[in-house]
Design a protein around this motif. Structure first.
Motif, short mmCIF file in Angstrom:
data_model
loop_
_atom_site.label_atom_id
_atom_site.label_comp_id
_atom_site.label_asym_id
_atom_site.label_seq_id
_atom_site.Cartn_x
_atom_site.Cartn_y
_atom_site.Cartn_z
N GLY A 170 83.76 13.82 36.76
CA GLY A 170 82.48 14.49 36.49
C GLY A 170 82.60 16.00 36.55
O GLY A 170 82.05 16.71 35.72
N VAL A 171 83.33 16.50 37.53
CA VAL A 171 83.53 17.95 37.66
C VAL A 171 84.26 18.49 36.44
O VAL A 171 83.90 19.53 35.89
N ARG A 172 85.26 17.76 36.00
CA ARG A 172 86.02 18.19 34.83
C ARG A 172 85.13 18.21 33.58
O ARG A 172 85.17 19.14 32.79
N ARG A 173 84.31 17.18 33.43
CA ARG A 173 83.37 17.12 32.29
C ARG A 173 82.37 18.27 32.36
O ARG A 173 82.12 18.94 31.36
N ASP A 174 81.84 18.51 33.55
CA ASP A 174 80.87 19.60 33.71
C ASP A 174 81.51 20.95 33.42
O ASP A 174 80.88 21.83 32.83
N ALA A 175 82.76 21.13 33.84
CA ALA A 175 83.46 22.39 33.57
C ALA A 175 83.65 22.58 32.06
O ALA A 175 83.53 23.70 31.55
N ARG A 219 82.20 25.61 29.88
CA ARG A 219 83.08 26.41 29.04
C ARG A 219 82.53 26.50 27.63
O ARG A 219 82.47 27.57 27.03
N ARG A 220 82.07 25.35 27.09
CA ARG A 220 81.55 25.35 25.72
C ARG A 220 80.25 26.13 25.61
O ARG A 220 80.01 26.83 24.62
#
Length: 85
Positions: free
Chosen positions: A42-47, A51-52
């Protein structure tokens, strides 16, 4: 969702730390070990989303358009207590 078993190798120190953390949260080792990767994903997805969005808002024309829209909505005003979602 069906669960699949997997085996991993960890040091005794790490396993002891996992067990302590799970106990502190009143969780089983299995629940704790399952929850941690879910959080990491989830953290990776949120990051990536952040970024986008940062990339998108770095385009001056879009940022200015967004600023104007936000200002218009702010002028119209909607009370925070009027949350319908």
């Amino acid at each position: 969702m069906p669960l699949r078993k997997t085996a991993i190798a960890v040091s005794d120190d790490l396993l002891a730390a996992v067990d302590r953390a799970a106990r502190q949260r009143h969780e089983s080792r299995n629940r704790f070990v399952t929850r941690v990767p879910q959080y990491a994903v989830g953290v990776r997805r949120d990051a990536e989303i952040t970024r986008r969005l940062n990339e998108l808002f770095s385009v001056p024309e879009f940022a200015e358009h967004h600023r104007r829209e936000v200002a218009e909505l702010d002028d119209i005003g909607t009370p925070w207590t009027d949350e319908r979602w």
